[in-house]
Design a protein around this motif. Structure first.
Motif, short mmCIF file in Angstrom:
data_model
loop_
_atom_site.label_atom_id
_atom_site.label_comp_id
_atom_site.label_asym_id
_atom_site.label_seq_id
_atom_site.Cartn_x
_atom_site.Cartn_y
_atom_site.Cartn_z
N TRP A 81 0.83 -1.64 -0.08
CA TRP A 81 -0.08 -0.01 -0.19
C TRP A 81 0.85 1.29 -0.17
N HIS A 82 2.00 1.46 -0.83
CA HIS A 82 3.26 2.09 -0.34
C HIS A 82 2.67 2.84 -0.70
N GLU A 83 2.50 4.62 -0.29
CA GLU A 83 2.30 5.44 -1.82
C GLU A 83 0.93 5.17 -2.48
N GLU A 84 0.60 4.26 -2.02
CA GLU A 84 -1.29 3.81 -3.11
C GLU A 84 -2.23 4.27 -1.58
N GLY A 85 -1.95 3.09 -0.42
CA GLY A 85 -2.95 3.97 0.86
C GLY A 85 -3.74 2.39 0.46
N VAL A 86 -4.61 2.47 1.57
CA VAL A 86 -5.54 1.13 1.85
C VAL A 86 -6.96 1.67 1.21
N VAL A 87 -7.26 1.12 0.09
CA VAL A 87 -8.79 1.15 -0.59
C VAL A 87 -9.88 0.86 0.41
N PRO A 88 -10.44 1.43 0.98
CA PRO A 88 -11.81 0.99 1.19
C PRO A 88 -12.26 0.10 0.69
N ASN A 89 -13.27 -0.98 0.89
CA ASN A 89 -14.30 -1.58 0.34
C ASN A 89 -15.73 -0.72 0.69
N HIS A 90 -15.82 0.57 1.28
CA HIS A 90 -16.51 1.25 1.60
C HIS A 90 -16.25 3.02 0.67
N PHE A 91 -16.48 3.23 0.35
CA PHE A 91 -15.76 4.79 -0.29
C PHE A 91 -16.52 5.71 0.88
N SER A 92 -16.50 6.77 2.03
CA SER A 92 -16.96 8.13 2.37
C SER A 92 -16.32 8.82 2.64
N SER A 93 -17.12 9.79 3.18
CA SER A 93 -15.89 11.58 3.54
C SER A 93 -15.83 9.76 5.48
N SER A 94 -14.29 10.27 6.00
CA SER A 94 -14.04 10.05 7.15
C SER A 94 -15.44 10.24 8.34
N LYS A 95 -16.06 11.48 8.03
CA LYS A 95 -17.09 12.01 9.01
C LYS A 95 -18.26 11.04 9.34
N LYS A 96 -18.66 10.65 7.83
CA LYS A 96 -19.45 10.34 7.54
C LYS A 96 -19.97 8.21 7.49
N ALA A 97 -18.17 7.77 8.15
CA ALA A 97 -17.55 6.39 8.26
C ALA A 97 -18.43 6.17 8.75
N LEU A 98 -18.36 6.01 10.64
CA LEU A 98 -19.65 5.21 11.59
C LEU A 98 -20.99 5.10 10.76
N ASP A 99 -21.07 5.75 10.31
CA ASP A 99 -22.99 6.27 9.44
C ASP A 99 -22.89 4.52 8.61
N VAL A 100 -21.77 4.75 7.67
CA VAL A 100 -22.20 4.08 6.54
C VAL A 100 -21.89 2.05 7.31
N ALA A 101 -21.50 2.30 8.47
CA ALA A 101 -20.66 0.98 8.86
C ALA A 101 -22.05 0.71 9.88
N LEU A 102 -23.31 1.58 10.55
CA LEU A 102 -23.87 1.09 11.80
C LEU A 102 -24.78 0.71 10.01
N ASN A 103 -25.18 1.30 9.32
CA ASN A 103 -25.91 0.83 7.90
C ASN A 103 -25.40 -0.37 7.47
N LEU A 104 -24.61 -0.49 7.30
CA LEU A 104 -24.59 -2.20 6.57
C LEU A 104 -24.62 -3.53 7.35
N ILE A 105 -24.35 -2.62 9.11
CA ILE A 105 -24.62 -3.23 9.80
C ILE A 105 -26.46 -3.36 10.21
N GLY A 106 -26.65 -3.29 10.18
CA GLY A 106 -27.77 -2.66 10.24
C GLY A 106 -28.84 -3.85 8.76
N LYS A 107 -28.53 -4.43 7.61
CA LYS A 107 -28.34 -4.39 6.92
C LYS A 107 -28.51 -6.44 6.87
N ARG A 108 -27.17 -6.66 7.84
CA ARG A 108 -27.04 -7.70 8.13
C ARG A 108 -28.15 -8.54 9.13
#
Length: 308
Positions: A280-307
């Protein structure tokens, strides 16, 4: 490094340069010779690529023999000459010669702060948040205490969005909560070669079962060993990464004291995934789900809810 850390580092370099300039400290022939000898030893014994390090040493020796490094030169001239030799032969721009390194203590104190918070919701979602610098490696027991409180969670979220420095050992310990000890989590290239990196099992703690979904929240400031942690779990399909692409800093930098007033920063290691050709050097770890860092928690909770 996070942005704040980077700013402090730049401040440190500027202050160091200003101090050396104001002092107008010239280097004697003996100081120059000692510095070149110690830099050469570091390139052979510490630098991540000993072959390129050897080429750099030959370049420095050639300059010495031709009288390019002379006594009476100021530090800035010496620094420039060393940079040219190292960068031209290795192609590596990460070398840094630093004069007057007392400010390191200030930076270390500023970034020795770390906080760990955890909670488990009424519906069984565990949340672990890491903030600040964990570079000192003394926080394993604190993290273990918080993780133990999440052992009954039906889903886990690990929030790295505001984390700063880390250590390989801490990442190995954290990975031991989720990955078996017989499974390599990555590779570490050093001066001695490439070796596999494995998770470290925490005594008396049963690993979280694979049936418990795991989500990792990232920001663009996540770097170094935290990227190893995120990448290893993502690559093994044990976790889903959500948020922003990480910084892409797989190199490990080491400070080597060259003389009383000079320190050399150089790359002593390089982290990689279990596939030696992938980093990942100079590339970074690419997320499975892109979002702004501020909204990342909401995205995670939404994915958990769908399970459910």
């Amino acid at each position: 490094m996070k942005l704040q850390h980077f700013i402090w580092f730049i401040f440190y370099l500027m202050l160091s340069s200003n101090l050396s300039a104001n002092q107008a400290q010239n280097m004697s022939a003996e100081q120059v010779s000692t510095a070149i000898a110690n830099i050469s030893n570091s390139l052979i014994g510490v630098y991540v690529d000993p072959n390129k390090g050897g080429l750099a040493v030959d370049s420095l020796k050639t300059k010495m023999n031709r009288g390019r490094f002379r006594g009476g030169a100021d530090f800035h001239w010496f620094k420039s000459e060393v940079y040219n030799a190292l960068r031209m032969t290795t192609g590596d721009n990460s070398f840094e010669l630093i004069h007057n390194n007392f400010v390191i203590e200030l930076i270390s104190e500023r970034y020795d702060e770390a906080t760990v918070e955890s909670q488990i919701s009424g519906d069984g979602v565990g949340y672990l948040e890491l903030k600040g610098s964990f570079a000192s490696g003394v926080h394993s027991e604190l993290i273990e205490t918080h993780i133990s409180g999440l052992s009954k969670a039906r889903a886990l979220i690990i929030d790295l969005r505001a984390v700063d420095e880390g250590s390989i050992e801490l990442s190995q310990t954290l990975l031991g909560y989720f990955i078996g000890l017989d499974q390599a989590i990555g590779l570490l290239q050093t001066n001695k070669g490439v070796e596999s990196v494995y998770a470290i099992q925490t005594p008396e703690f049963e690993r979280f079962g694979d049936h418990i979904p795991l989500y990792i929240l990232t920001s663009s400031f996540v770097s170094g060993p935290w990227e190893l942690f995120s990448y290893a779990l993502q690559e093994s399909e044990r976790a889903v990464v959500i948020g922003e692409e990480t910084m892409g800093l797989a190199s490990i930098e080491t400070l080597v004291q060259i003389s009383e007033h000079i320190t050399l920063s150089l790359t002593s290691g390089m982290l990689m995934g279990v596939n030696e050709r992938i980093s990942w050097h100079e590339e970074g770890v690419v997320p499975n789900h892109f979002s702004s860092s501020k909204k990342a928690l909401d995205v995670a909770l939404n994915l958990i809810g769908k399970r459910q």
